[in-house]
Structures are given as C-alpha cells and as structure tokens.
Design an enzyme around this catalytic site. Structure first.
Site, PDB file in Angstrom:
ATOM      1  CD  GLU A   1       8.613  -1.180  -2.857  1.00 41.05           C
ATOM      2  OE1 GLU A   1       7.609  -1.364  -2.151  1.00 41.05           O
ATOM      3  OE2 GLU A   1       9.737  -0.916  -2.407  1.00 41.05           O
TER       4      GLU A   1
ATOM      5  CB  CYS B   1       4.256   3.005  -2.139  1.00 43.26           C
ATOM      6  SG  CYS B   1       2.768   2.771  -3.082  1.00 43.26           S
TER       7      CYS B   1
END
Length: 350
Positions: free
Chosen positions: A91, A332
């Site tokens: 990501e 995250c």
C-alpha cells in the site's frame, strides 16, 4: 528474467548491448520507463516490434496493479493498494499539501520489526520489495492522478534498512535526471534504528532526510514498544545519528508516536529533552493510530499539546504531525490487512 526497471542507465546500456542494440535504444527505453511512465513494452512506440518482443522474452516489466483506492473526505488523502506480480499486496498513500504532492511508499511486503503500534507487522515480513516495485508505487500514482509527485517518504510498510541495497538503488533511480528527477532533499527515509546500516547510509553522504522511529526516551520503555530495542540501545542510536549529521550536514528527524498512558507523561518529555538537547534535530509528534489488533490508545489533544509545549520551552524543534487520511485506514498496513481479510471471507475471490 531481468527486472529491467530496476536497472540504472549504465546497466540498461550494457543489457541492451547484450541484445545487440545500440546505446540510444537504451536511452529511449529508459525514458519510457522512468519519465513517460509506460505501463508496458507495448507503449514504447519508437522501439521496433521485434525489439519489444525480444524484451518481453528476456525481461520482466514491473507494473503494479491498483486493486483498491480509498479517498479521504477529510483532507483529500488517497490510499492505494497495489497487487504485485506474485500476488502479494503493498500500500501507498498520496498526501496533498500546499507545497506539492507527497507519496508515502512501502519498502517491504509486511515487516519483521514487530513494533507494537504498527499494523504492518501483524503478519510478519513476507519479502523485500525490489527497486522497481518501490518506484512503481510512485509511477502508478502519478499516472493515475495526472499530478506530479514532488516528495517521497519511505515510511510505509517495512523497514527500509532491512532492505538496504534495494533502497539505495531506488533512491538512485528516483533521483536520476533522466527520470522523475526528485531531489534527494525531497526524499525521506524512516528507520527503527538498525545501527550498522544507518552507519553505511551516513558514509554515502546522501542528502536525503533521515527519520528515526524513536517513540520512547529510554531503553526500558522502548523495549516494550519496539523489539529492535533489545538489539540496539538508544545510546547506540543517538551515536549513529550524530555520526549521520556529521557526515551529511543534514538535520535528523525523530518520530515519536504518543500512546496514552505509555510514553506521553511529562517525565517522558523531560527524558526526551535530555536525550536530544544540542543535536541538529527535529521531533515529530504523532498521535498514534488506533489499531484494533493492538491495545494502544491515542493520547488526548490537550496532553499532546502539553507534551509539545514542554519540548518547545526547552529549545527543542518540534511539530505535531498532521493526521492524514484518518477516515480511510491511513496507518501503515491497515488497508492491506483489511483487504486480505475480505479475500479470506470471500474464500479467495476478488
């Protein structure tokens, strides 16, 4: 198969010569990959069909596939989940500021550092990302949005110093004037503190910004938050940070995630002041992102500002990080983990 997008210009010239091609062909291909951001060899229209076929047979052209995009209604932040060629996911986050667009990228699939406040460590490290896979997070976002990326932060999933060689190659390619030509001063690399690699980085004398994930002012507390603290003491980290400043002339940034009742006391603030006093540094206070699998809670706004004021009154350069993408799993690892859960629940379907 050669990972062609991970080759620097000189390596690409050598590779193309091995295919019987002249140097200018390498220049054309390099421009397609790193400046025009082509999705595949097929888009390289000034290369012959025969050469494109030869390249397809001998090399891999990395192009990440976006499988999910989240848009924040609060601040315009965009979070991207990309599928890699082997079926893994990473990501990246696009953050929009008045001074330009910043992209936060991942350096590994997962992470083995085990920091308790980070979602990317929940399932451990799967593998390192190659330079091409780090680059293409930026390339895809710039191509999808049509907006130039001016700043890059290597602060997503993974520990960059645990993927050191690929990181350095990535920085070289990102900084190349034949590509996006992003200044080293506009590149920030975060690390939890792998001391030997930080020393190697200092010796390179790059002009990037180094951000150290500190999060505690003493070893005893840091060990409860970050397993890496069992290997490298805060004293060792501060020593290598001073060495880094001496070698590069660059200011160090210390990341400090404030966790309610854990590291947000005035005593912690005092210890932090003593730790960094006199250093050419900046403290970045981060209200921790709540993660459902962890028991850490965010420090209240009043306490965050009290902590900040304590540091400022003692001459420490400090800011509170602006919370970006809070409504879109901005921390995250959160989007990747949620997507993997969705896949499991649907028995492997996409």
């Amino acid at each position: 198969m050669t990972d062609i997008k991970s080759l620097n210009y000189d390596e690409l010239v050598t590779y193309m010569a091995g295919l019987g091609e002249k140097k200018f062909r390498a220049g054309q291909l390099y421009q397609w990959m790193h400046e025009k951001l082509a999705d595949s060899f097929d888009e390289c229209t000034n290369l012959s069909n025969a050469l494109r076929q030869k390249l397809k047979e001998t090399s891999e052209y990395v192009c990440l596939e976006p499988v999910r995009v989240q848009h924040s209604k609060l601040d315009g932040t965009e979070k991207y989940l990309f599928r890699l060629s082997d079926g893994n996911y990473v990501e990246s986050v696009l953050m929009k500021y008045h001074h330009g667009n910043s992209v936060c990228i991942s350096s590994q699939v997962g992470c083995r550092m085990g920091c308790r406040f980070c979602a990317s460590t929940l399932n451990g490290k799967v593998r390192d990302l190659r330079p091409s896979e780090m680059l293409d997070q930026i390339y895809r976002i710039q191509k999808i949005t049509g907006e130039r990326v001016s700043n890059v932060v290597v602060m997503g999933s993974g520990e960059p110093m645990d993927n050191y060689d690929n990181l350095i190659k990535f920085i070289e390619l990102l900084n190349d004037e034949r590509g996006l030509n992003i200044s080293q001063r506009n590149i920030t690399v975060s690390s939890c503190g792998i001391v030997p690699k930080l020393k190697e980085l200092a010796d390179l004398k790059l002009q990037i910004t180094l951000a150290i994930s500190l999060h505690a002012p003493n070893d005893e507390l840091r060990k409860t938050m970050m397993p890496i603290a069992n290997k490298y003491s805060i004293e060792e980290i501060m020593d290598v940070c001073r060495y880094y400043i001496e070698c590069t002339g660059r200011r160090i940034s210390f990341e400090y995630s404030l966790v309610k009742g854990v590291n947000d006391s005035m005593e912690c603030a005092k210890q932090l002041i003593e730790l960094v006093k006199g250093m050419n540094c900046h403290i970045n206070l981060i209200p921790v992102n709540p993660i459902k699998e962890r028991d850490y809670k965010q420090t209240g706004k009043e306490e965050v500002y009290a902590f900040k004021n304590k540091l400022e009154k003692n001459g420490i350069n400090v800011t509170i990080r602006r919370e970006m993408g809070r409504d879109i799993d901005g921390a995250c690892g959160q989007l990747r983990n949620k997507y993997m859960e969705d896949i499991d629940e649907s028995d492997g379907g996409y």
